[in-house]
Design a protein around this motif. Structure first.
Motif, PDB file in Angstrom:
ATOM      1  N   LYS A 198      51.142   4.334  19.679  1.00  0.00           N
ATOM      2  CA  LYS A 198      52.015   4.874  20.727  1.00  0.00           C
ATOM      3  C   LYS A 198      53.092   5.726  20.065  1.00  0.00           C
ATOM      4  O   LYS A 198      53.917   5.226  19.294  1.00  0.00           O
ATOM      5  CB  LYS A 198      52.672   3.737  21.530  1.00  0.00           C
ATOM      6  N   ASP A 213      48.146   6.905  23.246  1.00  0.00           N
ATOM      7  CA  ASP A 213      48.632   7.824  24.267  1.00  0.00           C
ATOM      8  C   ASP A 213      48.220   9.262  23.942  1.00  0.00           C
ATOM      9  O   ASP A 213      47.649   9.554  22.883  1.00  0.00           O
ATOM     10  CB  ASP A 213      50.144   7.693  24.452  1.00  0.00           C
ATOM     11  N   GLY A 241      51.486   8.060  30.027  1.00  0.00           N
ATOM     12  CA  GLY A 241      51.128   8.329  28.635  1.00  0.00           C
ATOM     13  C   GLY A 241      49.664   8.692  28.462  1.00  0.00           C
ATOM     14  O   GLY A 241      49.277   9.298  27.452  1.00  0.00           O
TER      15      GLY A 241
END
Length: 455
Positions: free
Chosen positions: A365, A386, A438
């Motif tokens: 992430k 993401d 995301g």
């Protein structure tokens, strides 16, 4: 394996000594000769102490899975007034997830921002906040996951959890934990396991503290099998630290024992400290472990290893290879796989995954997942890196070895049981309602003409 002791570097706690090993049989005494010789329960114990056994398993459990210790104490733990319900009730603790009164079911990917340190005086127990869980302590099956945020030490009372084991992962601020077996100083980057029935009190030597707690109702944590890895690697038994006997020298006219029982809190008064154990002997004891000592394994040619390769501790279910709860760590390590997308792959999993970040930036992430925050990806709910992480990775290529930073440490609680989420966690202002965004930006890279993605 043989035991040895190690000393904490922190000058404030120089007297803390530990014994080394996982599930060893330990013997330790705060006064010389306090342990009986040749038997567990003599007619008269040395120093006039009381002998008291604490059993973590049934008496008839197989020898390799039988846990018990003998405590030699100034007064036995039975010496207290009757238990009564503790008031005010702790409204944010849940243990029984068989009811839907305070919980809900959702397959949506969830993420929470870090829990804020409370402004009003709050200790470890008062600061516990249940996020999710499955099963029930009445059935001796399941688990709960909590967060905690505290700003003061527990005073003149101790907590005992009759429901199961606590595995605590501090994220901010050290914990000085007093137990009947001795003291443990636990720093962010370490974990501590306080097994079922132990009486303990949590002090905050650095002031405010927050972190994560897994509570397991089924059994006790053990080291995972290594299989083809061989005899060495992952978490080494020698790196688990168990306290040495310590005697509380403070005289108390009133001390309270708080018992967590069936998810409810009860309290009983007594006129002495529960930390009055002069010696103890056995294999049932609290312990801590430094996650930075984990020896990771990884892919060295191509493709991505499954996260199970990073299992530190496990509570297995009756199904071989399936866990009630695993503790998995994502430590600093080299990434060397060729022609491979190295961050965590996109997947759907029959296991449910709760992730936390102790410090640094998680490799999967690029933003939004902060130290002290957490995420829940439930059974068969798709998840993965993401958009930013994906696009950056494929544009950069991966032929040069890279290293996950020494300043990053993430972990995961993984379970075969589907957790319900508490209603207040779903209503929390810390819930990231934009988490799904995301992935919304992930675009198609499909090109049908040659079967390959254009550069």
């Amino acid at each position: 394996m043989a035991s040895f002791t190690s000393r904490e570097d922190d000058e404030e706690f120089q007297d803390l000594l530990y014994q080394s090993g996982f599930s060893n049989h330990f013997s330790t005494e705060a006064l010389p000769g306090a342990l009986p010789v040749g038997q567990n329960n003599p007619l008269v114990c040395p120093y006039g102490l009381y002998a008291e056994q604490i059993s973590g398993t049934a008496f008839t459990a197989p020898r390799n899975a039988n846990f018990r210790s003998w405590l030699y104490r100034i007064k036995p733990s039975v010496t207290h007034e009757p238990f009564t319900p503790r008031f005010p009730k702790h409204e944010f603790l849940v243990a029984d997830f068989t009811s839907s009164e305070r919980t809900a079911v959702t397959p949506t990917q969830l993420r929470w921002m870090p829990k804020k340190i409370p402004e009003s005086p709050t200790d470890f127990l008062e600061g516990l906040f249940t996020i999710c869980g499955a099963g029930s302590p009445f059935l001796r099956h399941g688990y709960a996951i909590h967060l905690y945020a505290a700003n003061q030490s527990m005073k003149n009372y101790a907590l005992a959890n009759a429901d199961g084991n606590f595995l605590i992962v501090p994220q901010e601020g050290r914990l000085l934990i007093k137990t009947e077996f001795g003291k443990l100083l636990v720093s962010p980057g370490e974990i501590v396991v306080l097994q079922q029935g132990f009486r303990f009190s949590v002090s905050l030597p650095d002031g405010p503290s927050r972190g994560y707690v897994a509570e397991v109702y089924d059994g006790h944590f053990r080291l995972p099998e290594l299989g083809p890895i061989g005899a060495n690697g992952l978490a080494a038994p020698r790196d688990f630290m168990v306290p040495t006997a310590w005697l509380d020298g403070v005289q108390h006219t009133e001390f309270v024992i708080v018992q967590k029982f069936g998810g409810e809190l009860f309290e009983a008064k007594q006129n002495f400290s529960p930390f009055n154990v002069v010696a103890w002997d056995g294999n049932y004891a609290p312990y801590k472990y430094d996650l930075k000592k984990f020896c990771p394994f990884n892919t060295v040619l191509f493709d991505h290893a499954d996260p199970s390769i990073n299992t530190v501790l496990t509570v297995p279910s009756e199904k071989p290879g399936v866990a009630i709860l695993d503790l998995v760590v994502f430590p600093p390590r080299w990434l060397t796989a060729e022609h491979t997308f190295r961050p965590p792959y996109f997947h759907r999993n029959c296991m449910s995954e709760f992730m936390g970040l102790i410090y640094g930036s998680y490799e999967g992430k690029a933003e939004g997942f902060l130290p002290g925050g957490c995420s829940l990806h439930n059974c068969m709910t798709p998840h993965g890196v993401d958009t930013t992480t994906y696009e950056t990775t494929i544009s950069r290529g991966c032929e040069t070895p890279t290293k996950i930073s020494e300043e990053t440490l993430a972990f995961m609680f993984e379970s075969s049981l589907i957790p319900k989420v508490t209603r207040w966690a779903l209503d929390s202002p810390h819930l990231d309602k934009d988490y799904y965004k995301g992935w919304i930006g992930l675009r198609s890279h499909f090109h049908a003409e040659n079967g390959h993605t254009k550069a």
